[in-house]
Motif scaffolding. Structure first.
Motif, PDB file in Angstrom:
ATOM      1  N   SER A 168       6.916   7.483  -5.759  1.00  0.00           N
ATOM      2  CA  SER A 168       7.342   6.561  -6.735  1.00  0.00           C
ATOM      3  C   SER A 168       7.542   5.048  -6.236  1.00  0.00           C
ATOM      4  N   ILE A 169       6.361   4.710  -5.330  1.00  0.00           N
ATOM      5  CA  ILE A 169       6.226   3.501  -4.899  1.00  0.00           C
ATOM      6  C   ILE A 169       5.384   2.646  -5.721  1.00  0.00           C
ATOM      7  N   ARG A 170       6.061   1.659  -6.012  1.00  0.00           N
ATOM      8  CA  ARG A 170       5.363   0.755  -7.087  1.00  0.00           C
ATOM      9  C   ARG A 170       4.659  -0.495  -6.332  1.00  0.00           C
ATOM     10  N   THR A 171       5.042  -0.788  -5.199  1.00  0.00           N
ATOM     11  CA  THR A 171       4.462  -2.388  -4.852  1.00  0.00           C
ATOM     12  C   THR A 171       4.047  -2.311  -3.425  1.00  0.00           C
ATOM     13  N   THR A 172       3.339  -3.251  -2.634  1.00  0.00           N
ATOM     14  CA  THR A 172       3.184  -3.373  -1.503  1.00  0.00           C
ATOM     15  C   THR A 172       4.310  -3.463  -0.411  1.00  0.00           C
ATOM     16  N   GLN A 173       5.441  -4.270  -1.399  1.00  0.00           N
ATOM     17  CA  GLN A 173       6.807  -4.425  -0.456  1.00  0.00           C
ATOM     18  C   GLN A 173       7.364  -3.147  -0.303  1.00  0.00           C
ATOM     19  N   HIS A 174       7.458  -2.251  -1.384  1.00  0.00           N
ATOM     20  CA  HIS A 174       8.123  -0.958  -1.190  1.00  0.00           C
ATOM     21  C   HIS A 174       7.381  -0.395   0.104  1.00  0.00           C
ATOM     22  N   ALA A 191      -3.968   0.642  -5.327  1.00  0.00           N
ATOM     23  CA  ALA A 191      -3.589  -0.919  -5.288  1.00  0.00           C
ATOM     24  C   ALA A 191      -2.468  -1.373  -4.359  1.00  0.00           C
ATOM     25  N   ALA A 192      -1.564  -0.527  -4.043  1.00  0.00           N
ATOM     26  CA  ALA A 192      -0.417  -0.984  -3.226  1.00  0.00           C
ATOM     27  C   ALA A 192      -0.825  -0.756  -1.864  1.00  0.00           C
ATOM     28  N   ILE A 193      -1.534  -0.041  -1.440  1.00  0.00           N
ATOM     29  CA  ILE A 193      -2.057   0.217   0.123  1.00  0.00           C
ATOM     30  C   ILE A 193      -3.333  -0.825   0.162  1.00  0.00           C
ATOM     31  N   LYS A 194      -4.112  -1.169  -0.647  1.00  0.00           N
ATOM     32  CA  LYS A 194      -4.989  -2.204  -0.556  1.00  0.00           C
ATOM     33  C   LYS A 194      -4.163  -3.876  -0.715  1.00  0.00           C
ATOM     34  N   GLY A 195      -2.957  -3.745  -1.164  1.00  0.00           N
ATOM     35  CA  GLY A 195      -2.127  -5.139  -1.063  1.00  0.00           C
ATOM     36  C   GLY A 195      -1.811  -5.249   0.371  1.00  0.00           C
ATOM     37  N   LEU A 196      -1.794  -4.449   1.146  1.00  0.00           N
ATOM     38  CA  LEU A 196      -1.437  -4.694   2.652  1.00  0.00           C
ATOM     39  C   LEU A 196      -2.532  -5.640   3.365  1.00  0.00           C
ATOM     40  N   LEU A 197      -3.735  -5.383   2.779  1.00  0.00           N
ATOM     41  CA  LEU A 197      -4.628  -6.521   3.224  1.00  0.00           C
ATOM     42  C   LEU A 197      -4.421  -7.951   3.075  1.00  0.00           C
ATOM     43  N   ASN A 198      -3.773  -8.018   1.948  1.00  0.00           N
ATOM     44  CA  ASN A 198      -3.665  -9.443   1.257  1.00  0.00           C
ATOM     45  C   ASN A 198      -2.741 -10.578   2.122  1.00  0.00           C
ATOM     46  N   HIS A 199      -3.185 -11.556   2.736  1.00  0.00           N
ATOM     47  CA  HIS A 199      -2.576 -12.559   3.116  1.00  0.00           C
ATOM     48  C   HIS A 199      -3.376 -13.897   3.173  1.00  0.00           C
ATOM     49  N   PRO A 200      -2.787 -15.022   2.689  1.00  0.00           N
ATOM     50  CA  PRO A 200      -3.349 -16.299   2.502  1.00  0.00           C
ATOM     51  C   PRO A 200      -3.830 -16.839   3.753  1.00  0.00           C
TER      52      PRO A 200
END
Length: 218
Positions: A168-174, A191-200
């Motif tokens: 029940s993981i909802r977010t990259t922060q989780h 989407a949460a896994i791919k979110g780990l790639l994001n950094h400005p």
């Protein structure tokens, strides 16, 4: 920490697998229904299709809530493919079924876990994985990550081999929080896994590299 993807969508499973970071898949009746998979035989075929994509474990959930029904369904699921892990709810008959499956060499995932006590019973019965539900606890103003941390600590203290599979993981922060408290596995939406790639800074750095390249090679 291992990454499982929590879906029954074959395209998403393939995409995660192609990234080279996927260790397994978790599914449940709700996810099957979301993909329009109806009927027992169609579900079984879909499980096999998933197993043919990934190299790791694939959790397939029993529908029965009584001991005899769980045993029948679980043995049928386990026979589908070597990757199958039988997913069993954390209820009295479920714990009993996990003990049976353990003796038979069938791997299990004890699901719908919301307390350290439930996790203790699952481990003592020999569950391969235990799935504390992070997001659903957060939904009722409890702390899902704290539960994961408590279970990890308990298993390490007593030497249980059961792996903690944060569900029940909802977010990259989780995901990051599960990593920090020592979860063995996190099962997540794509989407949460791919979110780990994001950094400005990655985005701005790449843009600067490309801009400089164009200046030199114009």
């Amino acid at each position: 920490m291992k990454f499982f993807i929590d879906t029954a969508n074959l395209a998403q499973i393939q995409e995660a697998n192609d990234m080279g970071v996927l260790d397994g898949v978790t599914t449940n009746p709700s996810l099957m229904a979301k993909e329009g998979i109806k009927g027992v035989e169609n579900c079984k075929k879909h499980y096999v299709d998933i197993c043919n994509i990934v190299e790791g474990d694939v959790s397939a959930e029993v529908i029965a809530t009584d001991y005899e029904g769980m045993i029948k369904e679980g043995e049928e699921l386990a026979a589908l493919h070597p990757h199958i892990v039988v997913k069993v709810p954390c209820i009295a008959d479920g714990i009993k079924a996990i003990k049976y499956f353990t003796k038979k060499g069938i791997r299990t995932n004890c699901t719908l876990v919301f307390s350290p006590g439930q996790a203790l019973l699952a481990a003592k019965a020999g569950a391969t994985y235990v799935s504390p539900f992070v997001g659903r606890l957060d939904d009722i103003s409890s702390d899902g990550i704290e539960l994961v941390e408590k279970i990890v600590s308990m298993y390490r203290y007593y030497g249980f081999s059961t792996q903690v599979l944060a569900a029940s993981i909802r977010t990259t922060q989780h995901i990051i929080q599960c990593l920090e408290v020592g979860a063995d596995v996190a099962t997540c939406p794509l989407a949460a896994i791919k979110g780990l790639l994001n950094h400005p800074l990655t985005d701005s750095g790449l843009a600067k590299f490309l801009e400089d390249y164009r200046k030199v090679n114009a």
